[in-house]
Write a protein that holds these residues in place. Structure first.
Motif, PDB file in Angstrom:
ATOM      1  N   ILE A  71      -3.224  29.289  14.024  1.00 24.33           N
ATOM      2  CA  ILE A  71      -2.524  29.476  13.137  1.00 24.33           C
ATOM      3  C   ILE A  71      -1.074  29.929  13.822  1.00 24.33           C
ATOM      4  O   ILE A  71       0.003  29.341  13.752  1.00 24.33           O
ATOM      5  CB  ILE A  71      -2.748  30.477  12.008  1.00 24.33           C
ATOM      6  N   HIS A 118     -11.147  27.273   6.626  1.00 25.95           N
ATOM      7  CA  HIS A 118      -9.816  26.854   6.132  1.00 25.95           C
ATOM      8  C   HIS A 118      -9.278  27.846   5.049  1.00 25.95           C
ATOM      9  O   HIS A 118      -7.963  28.041   5.243  1.00 25.95           O
ATOM     10  CB  HIS A 118     -10.329  25.334   5.398  1.00 25.95           C
ATOM     11  N   ALA A 121      -7.730  30.544   6.763  1.00 21.44           N
ATOM     12  CA  ALA A 121      -6.539  30.038   7.263  1.00 21.44           C
ATOM     13  C   ALA A 121      -5.253  29.898   6.396  1.00 21.44           C
ATOM     14  O   ALA A 121      -4.214  30.002   6.764  1.00 21.44           O
ATOM     15  CB  ALA A 121      -6.621  28.793   7.961  1.00 21.44           C
ATOM     16  N   GLY A 125      -1.989  31.832   6.991  1.00 22.97           N
ATOM     17  CA  GLY A 125      -0.982  30.961   6.980  1.00 22.97           C
ATOM     18  C   GLY A 125       0.299  31.672   6.012  1.00 22.97           C
ATOM     19  O   GLY A 125       1.302  31.619   6.357  1.00 22.97           O
ATOM     20  N   MET A 200      -1.071  25.994   8.097  1.00 24.46           N
ATOM     21  CA  MET A 200      -2.626  25.516   8.089  1.00 24.46           C
ATOM     22  C   MET A 200      -2.887  23.984   8.529  1.00 24.46           C
ATOM     23  O   MET A 200      -3.782  23.768   9.164  1.00 24.46           O
ATOM     24  CB  MET A 200      -3.357  26.053   6.986  1.00 24.46           C
ATOM     25  N   SER A 210      -7.063  25.448   0.199  1.00 23.69           N
ATOM     26  CA  SER A 210      -6.071  26.629  -0.148  1.00 23.69           C
ATOM     27  C   SER A 210      -6.252  26.767  -1.881  1.00 23.69           C
ATOM     28  O   SER A 210      -6.111  27.679  -2.256  1.00 23.69           O
ATOM     29  CB  SER A 210      -4.630  26.268   0.076  1.00 23.69           C
TER      30      SER A 210
END
Length: 265
Positions: A71, A118, A121, A125, A200, A210
């Motif tokens: 990141i 993910h 992140a 992020g 991300m 997300s």
């Protein structure tokens, strides 16, 4: 402070506000120099490390540092050109943060909600997005301006000898909180979500995760939330809608990214 300097301070602040722009093009008020914000971020982080338990679990630290490395490599050098420091704190709260000066903190409680690299992140992020957009500077600047503005109003009320001065000021204070401070924080959260989504994706993490993250967050909250109008954070459903509205662009970035992270818990 006398009345005339107060008016001057307000005018200067408004002129500064018209010049600064966020990464998404929104007008910003930033009264504090970046080096001062960095110094405050570093001081706050050092204090947290001395007061809170830091995780010594190698696997956990390695996982979090791996995600953070991907990141932070996407962060413009104009924001921070040094080496980022990442610390995992032993605490059940579902949270993380990033501070000016290249500091990132992650609580172990968050790792129980994020299912994979993910989703972590997405959170990281988002938090780094606050730093990129200088939201800390903006919040401090607006608090300064609001304080000046309320003092100007107070002096006007006193000058005109209006009855029930304290009651009026209390009402104005509530109006400022609901009408300016809290909605403005929601704006920051939405802006950080969008910046974080792009970060991300650039880092090679799947931005679609997300949405899964916020579904998990919603479940973890157990429905215990304030009404969105009186909250500093958008409701998960609102965040998911905003993320989905920006997903096509993020997927294009993700597809074009040469990064291939493989961070494991």
């Amino acid at each position: 402070m006398t009345f005339k300097p107060l008016i001057t301070a307000v005018c200067i602040a408004l002129m500064v506000s018209s010049c600064a722009k966020s990464p998404l093009g929104r007008s910003q008020l930033k009264l504090y120099p970046s080096n001062q914000m960095d110094a405050m971020g570093i001081q706050a982080f050092d204090s947290m490390k001395s007061e809170q338990k830091v995780s010594q679990t190698k696997v956990t630290n390695s996982f979090v540092s791996c995600v953070a490395d991907y990141i932070t490599r996407q962060v413009p050098k104009s924001v921070f050109a040094g080496e980022w420091e990442v610390v995992v704190f032993e605490d059940d709260q579902v949270n993380a943060f990033a501070l000016p000066g290249g500091k990132i903190g992650v609580y172990t409680g968050l790792l129980k909600v994020t299912e994979n690299q993910h989703q972590l992140a997405a959170v990281m992020g988002h938090e780094v997005g606050h730093v990129i957009a200088e939201h800390g500077n903006e919040r401090m600047s607006n608090s300064t301006l609001i304080g000046v503005g309320m003092e100007v109003t107070n002096q006007l009320l006193n000058a005109n000898q209006i009855a029930n001065n304290n009651m009026i000021m209390a009402a104005i204070g509530l109006g400022v909180q609901v009408g300016v401070q809290l909605p403005f924080s929601r704006t920051h959260e939405t802006e950080a979500d969008i910046i974080g989504l792009q970060l991300m994706a650039q880092a090679g993490f799947d931005p679609r995760q997300s949405v899964n993250l916020w579904q998990n967050m919603d479940k973890a909250s157990g429905g215990q939330r304030q009404l969105e109008f009186l909250s500093t954070h958008p409701a998960p459903a609102t965040r998911i809608e905003d993320l989905q509205n920006n997903m096509d662009g993020a997927m294009n970035i993700f597809t074009a990214s040469a990064e291939k992270p493989n961070c494991r818990k």
